[in-house]
Design a protein around this motif. Sequence first.
Motif, PDB file in Angstrom:
ATOM      1  N   GLU A  50      66.080 101.483  46.394  1.00  0.00           N
ATOM      2  CA  GLU A  50      67.207 100.552  46.480  1.00  0.00           C
ATOM      3  C   GLU A  50      68.540 101.287  46.393  1.00  0.00           C
ATOM      4  O   GLU A  50      69.538 100.854  46.958  1.00  0.00           O
ATOM      5  N   TRP A  51      68.533 102.411  45.693  1.00  0.00           N
ATOM      6  CA  TRP A  51      69.750 103.211  45.581  1.00  0.00           C
ATOM      7  C   TRP A  51      69.905 104.183  46.751  1.00  0.00           C
ATOM      8  O   TRP A  51      70.913 104.871  46.851  1.00  0.00           O
ATOM      9  N   ALA A  52      68.867 104.259  47.615  1.00  0.00           N
ATOM     10  CA  ALA A  52      68.855 105.198  48.753  1.00  0.00           C
ATOM     11  C   ALA A  52      69.077 106.628  48.272  1.00  0.00           C
ATOM     12  O   ALA A  52      69.826 107.406  48.874  1.00  0.00           O
ATOM     13  N   LEU A  53      68.403 106.973  47.170  1.00  0.00           N
ATOM     14  CA  LEU A  53      68.560 108.297  46.574  1.00  0.00           C
ATOM     15  C   LEU A  53      67.460 109.225  47.077  1.00  0.00           C
ATOM     16  O   LEU A  53      66.301 109.098  46.702  1.00  0.00           O
ATOM     17  N   ASP A  54      67.838 110.146  47.933  1.00  0.00           N
ATOM     18  CA  ASP A  54      66.884 111.123  48.462  1.00  0.00           C
ATOM     19  C   ASP A  54      66.581 112.174  47.404  1.00  0.00           C
ATOM     20  O   ASP A  54      67.453 112.543  46.617  1.00  0.00           O
ATOM     21  N   ILE A  55      65.351 112.645  47.401  1.00  0.00           N
ATOM     22  CA  ILE A  55      64.951 113.632  46.393  1.00  0.00           C
ATOM     23  C   ILE A  55      65.862 114.852  46.415  1.00  0.00           C
ATOM     24  O   ILE A  55      66.240 115.404  45.372  1.00  0.00           O
ATOM     25  N   MET A  56      66.286 115.300  47.627  1.00  0.00           N
ATOM     26  CA  MET A  56      67.099 116.502  47.718  1.00  0.00           C
ATOM     27  C   MET A  56      68.539 116.269  47.275  1.00  0.00           C
ATOM     28  O   MET A  56      69.288 117.234  47.055  1.00  0.00           O
ATOM     29  N   ASP A  57      68.939 115.006  47.109  1.00  0.00           N
ATOM     30  CA  ASP A  57      70.263 114.728  46.540  1.00  0.00           C
ATOM     31  C   ASP A  57      70.351 115.258  45.109  1.00  0.00           C
ATOM     32  O   ASP A  57      71.449 115.553  44.614  1.00  0.00           O
ATOM     33  N   MET A  58      69.204 115.388  44.466  1.00  0.00           N
ATOM     34  CA  MET A  58      69.173 115.815  43.070  1.00  0.00           C
ATOM     35  C   MET A  58      69.460 117.299  42.893  1.00  0.00           C
ATOM     36  O   MET A  58      69.649 117.775  41.772  1.00  0.00           O
ATOM     37  N   VAL A  59      69.508 118.038  43.997  1.00  0.00           N
ATOM     38  CA  VAL A  59      69.853 119.459  43.913  1.00  0.00           C
ATOM     39  C   VAL A  59      71.214 119.642  43.254  1.00  0.00           C
ATOM     40  O   VAL A  59      71.445 120.578  42.486  1.00  0.00           O
ATOM     41  N   HIS A  60      72.133 118.739  43.583  1.00  0.00           N
ATOM     42  CA  HIS A  60      73.502 118.873  43.097  1.00  0.00           C
ATOM     43  C   HIS A  60      73.775 118.044  41.835  1.00  0.00           C
ATOM     44  O   HIS A  60      74.919 117.939  41.397  1.00  0.00           O
ATOM     45  N   ALA A  61      72.726 117.458  41.262  1.00  0.00           N
ATOM     46  CA  ALA A  61      72.888 116.689  40.025  1.00  0.00           C
ATOM     47  C   ALA A  61      72.911 117.641  38.829  1.00  0.00           C
ATOM     48  O   ALA A  61      72.053 118.526  38.715  1.00  0.00           O
TER      49      ALA A  61
END
Length: 224
Positions: A45-56
């Motif tokens: 629902e948040w459209a959060l791709d796994i690779m977005d977490m690289v920059h978290a």
Amino acid sequence: VGFFSPAFVIMNDDERLASGARAWYEVFGECGNIDVNEKVKQIDEWALDIMDMVHADETDRDDLCKILNVDGSKFNSALQKALIKYSQWSFLREVLEEKQSDDLVATLNTVEKPLSLLTKAEFEEKAKAHNVNGIEVCNAIAWYKVFEPFKLEAKGQISTQQICEIIKQLKRFDLPFVAMEEADDDDVDQLAKELKLQQSQAEMLKKNVKAQLDMAGLLTALKQ
């Protein structure tokens, strides 16, 4: 049987779903006794791709764990594995067959430049930092750039695994990509035959090799 012939086209679930929810299912599956489907649905629902977490950063991850009510330690451990497995650089793990390649993939994940704009010198520098053979890394990446467009052309019928098998065969041929600077059309045709490519794929190989050599030359000139 050629690498790209119908008899060789076997795509596994990891390949088909790598860009979808499978990564999140794997992450939450290691977070203990929780409703994995519910967590994945929330992420979707948040459209959060796994690779977005690289920059978290650590705060981002902690906040996410609180919102999702999952164990932070288990989540972070599973996340780190997923960020390597589902990285665009994950093919290096298969091709290099070195333990240090995981660390190299993790480093390359943080590079914001697109793959096509990274120079040989930059790759070699990052490889050296992780005690990985820089020349071998550059060869693997250059050849991967040549064959990756085959996946788009085949509309999902060619897998990353197949491309990795070709790169490993080229290693056995002791054929570094730089050698293609001296290759003519006849040489590329012969290589295509040895790889058992179809005629249309042989033509695509010529085009992609030339494009990769042109890009490498342009980037070198820009760096001077």
